[in-house]
Scaffold this motif. Sequence first.
Motif, PDB file in Angstrom:
ATOM      1  N   VAL A  70       0.943  -0.785   0.160  1.00  0.00           N
ATOM      2  CA  VAL A  70      -0.430  -0.225   0.217  1.00  0.00           C
ATOM      3  C   VAL A  70       0.720   1.422   0.057  1.00  0.00           C
ATOM      4  CG1 VAL A  70      -1.656   1.318   1.393  1.00  0.00           C
ATOM      5  CG2 VAL A  70      -1.788  -1.491   1.016  1.00  0.00           C
ATOM      6  N   VAL A  71       1.855   1.229   0.729  1.00  0.00           N
ATOM      7  CA  VAL A  71       2.860   2.407   1.219  1.00  0.00           C
ATOM      8  C   VAL A  71       3.613   2.978  -0.197  1.00  0.00           C
ATOM      9  CG1 VAL A  71       4.731   3.317   2.118  1.00  0.00           C
ATOM     10  CG2 VAL A  71       2.454   2.138   3.251  1.00  0.00           C
ATOM     11  N   ALA A  72       4.141   1.642  -1.155  1.00  0.00           N
ATOM     12  CA  ALA A  72       4.861   1.678  -2.389  1.00  0.00           C
ATOM     13  C   ALA A  72       3.649   2.094  -3.170  1.00  0.00           C
ATOM     14  CB  ALA A  72       5.316   0.416  -2.404  1.00  0.00           C
ATOM     15  N   GLN A  73       2.697   2.019  -3.541  1.00  0.00           N
ATOM     16  CA  GLN A  73       2.443   2.601  -4.259  1.00  0.00           C
ATOM     17  C   GLN A  73       1.785   3.738  -4.188  1.00  0.00           C
ATOM     18  OE1 GLN A  73      -0.224   0.723  -7.579  1.00  0.00           O
ATOM     19  NE2 GLN A  73       2.281  -0.212  -6.682  1.00  0.00           N
ATOM     20  N   ALA A  74       1.575   4.417  -3.499  1.00  0.00           N
ATOM     21  CA  ALA A  74       1.095   5.388  -3.030  1.00  0.00           C
ATOM     22  C   ALA A  74       2.381   6.382  -2.727  1.00  0.00           C
ATOM     23  CB  ALA A  74       0.986   5.830  -1.504  1.00  0.00           C
ATOM     24  N   ILE A  75       3.233   5.384  -2.835  1.00  0.00           N
ATOM     25  CA  ILE A  75       4.923   7.048  -3.271  1.00  0.00           C
ATOM     26  C   ILE A  75       5.156   6.628  -4.123  1.00  0.00           C
ATOM     27  CG2 ILE A  75       7.426   6.710  -2.718  1.00  0.00           C
ATOM     28  CD1 ILE A  75       7.076   5.759   0.232  1.00  0.00           C
ATOM     29  N   ALA A 105      -6.994   1.483  -4.322  1.00  0.00           N
ATOM     30  CA  ALA A 105      -7.003   2.711  -5.674  1.00  0.00           C
ATOM     31  C   ALA A 105      -7.296   3.878  -4.394  1.00  0.00           C
ATOM     32  CB  ALA A 105      -8.033   2.655  -5.766  1.00  0.00           C
ATOM     33  N   GLY A 106      -7.317   3.464  -3.436  1.00  0.00           N
ATOM     34  CA  GLY A 106      -7.765   4.995  -2.789  1.00  0.00           C
ATOM     35  C   GLY A 106      -5.997   4.798  -2.192  1.00  0.00           C
ATOM     36  N   THR A 107      -5.271   4.469  -1.748  1.00  0.00           N
ATOM     37  CA  THR A 107      -3.638   4.340  -1.443  1.00  0.00           C
ATOM     38  C   THR A 107      -3.194   5.308  -2.418  1.00  0.00           C
ATOM     39  OG1 THR A 107      -3.349   2.150  -2.196  1.00  0.00           O
ATOM     40  CG2 THR A 107      -3.599   2.756  -0.008  1.00  0.00           C
ATOM     41  N   ARG A 108      -3.610   4.536  -4.298  1.00  0.00           N
ATOM     42  CA  ARG A 108      -3.123   5.326  -5.516  1.00  0.00           C
ATOM     43  C   ARG A 108      -3.775   6.843  -6.152  1.00  0.00           C
ATOM     44  NH1 ARG A 108      -4.228   0.494  -9.528  1.00  0.00           N
ATOM     45  NH2 ARG A 108      -2.274  -0.879  -8.396  1.00  0.00           N
ATOM     46  N   ALA A 139     -10.347   9.926  -5.821  1.00  0.00           N
ATOM     47  CA  ALA A 139     -10.791   9.883  -4.114  1.00  0.00           C
ATOM     48  C   ALA A 139     -12.126   9.332  -3.782  1.00  0.00           C
ATOM     49  CB  ALA A 139      -9.789  10.674  -3.189  1.00  0.00           C
ATOM     50  N   LEU A 140     -13.241   9.696  -4.147  1.00  0.00           N
ATOM     51  CA  LEU A 140     -14.220  10.188  -4.180  1.00  0.00           C
ATOM     52  C   LEU A 140     -15.175   8.516  -4.480  1.00  0.00           C
ATOM     53  CD1 LEU A 140     -17.047  10.516  -2.558  1.00  0.00           C
ATOM     54  CD2 LEU A 140     -17.549  12.480  -5.089  1.00  0.00           C
TER      55      LEU A 140
END
Length: 361
Positions: A6-11, A137-140, A283-284
């Motif tokens: 999750v963290v890697a995708q967000a970064i 998708a939320g983390t993205r 995000a929504l």
Amino acid sequence: MPRPLVVAQAISLTGTHVTAVALPTLAVLHLDASPLAAALLFALEYGSRGLTAPLAGSLVDGARSPRRLLVGTDLVHAAVVATVPVAYLLGLLTLPYLVVVAGISGTLAGVTDLGVTALLPRLVAPDGLVAANSALAGTRAVGQIAGPALGGMLVQALGAGLAVTAEAVSHLCSATVLARLRDAAATTPATGRSERAEHSERSDAGTRGPTAGPARALVASVREGLAAFRGTPRLTRLALAAAALNLGGAGLGGLYAFTTYRLLGLSPAQVGLTFAAYSGAAALAVLTATPLIGRLGLDRASVVFAPVAAGALALIPLATLDTSPRPAVALPILVTYQVVFGYCATVWTIAALSLQQRLVP
């Protein structure tokens, strides 16, 4: 859902969306790219994800360690993207070179996307795929929201050429985080090999023989993947739709940059604002996708939201009707386009990915 994934995708996506603002700015304003050249640049970066899917899927399917594949892809991606600011500082950056980098970057992003997609069904039950895809998708969306805003600020402060450095750094950070992901989560306990890779080896052992080399094994894996498409027409239609979305959206990305910068005279900060609007809508969509898809069903959701997203594209030429020196109407129209497209495209993506994961043998 493993936290490192999750963290890697967000970064990594934060850096990618910084480049989504910086790259078109660099091509259009600094390299004097034409509309066709700008569209080609984006088509290669995003469309190559779909065009190289069979080969990328074979690499993912045959990987001994999905974690190492994702880490290695991030490291190579960082090295490729880092050549852009280096070439810019040395005065060697040209549009053809930028096109080559965009094509390689898109292919590597496709490997990462497929790696994450293939890993997810091994971590969650089939009835939890929609919720898991929504969470991912939320983390993205975190990266999608932060990236454009950060990109606009970096372009204003450092220039487009140096702003691309943020993506290289993000891939290095993503690789560091993914290195903490345990192989056991995506492999069989007995051998540490990917379940699908082991199945492929068992099924092909009689035909390839003990002397089959890596190239022949790769060809056999590609054939196996294409056979899955032929045997599942719905999967084929999903793949074609995804490729069309990537190619069309990529070409539009180049034209969008040309339109906003050259025809409307918007600043990088204003263009970044429109991308941020897209990310907020995405995000929504993540927050509402699970109950919405649950009511409509995967098939109906895929059919309903794709045409609405496509219809929103008509707002872009509508914005160009505002010919005033400082367009006061164009910016709200473009924000509206990004909101509608961002919401509908994200819901469609979640539905299509979940359906694909249920159909893949």
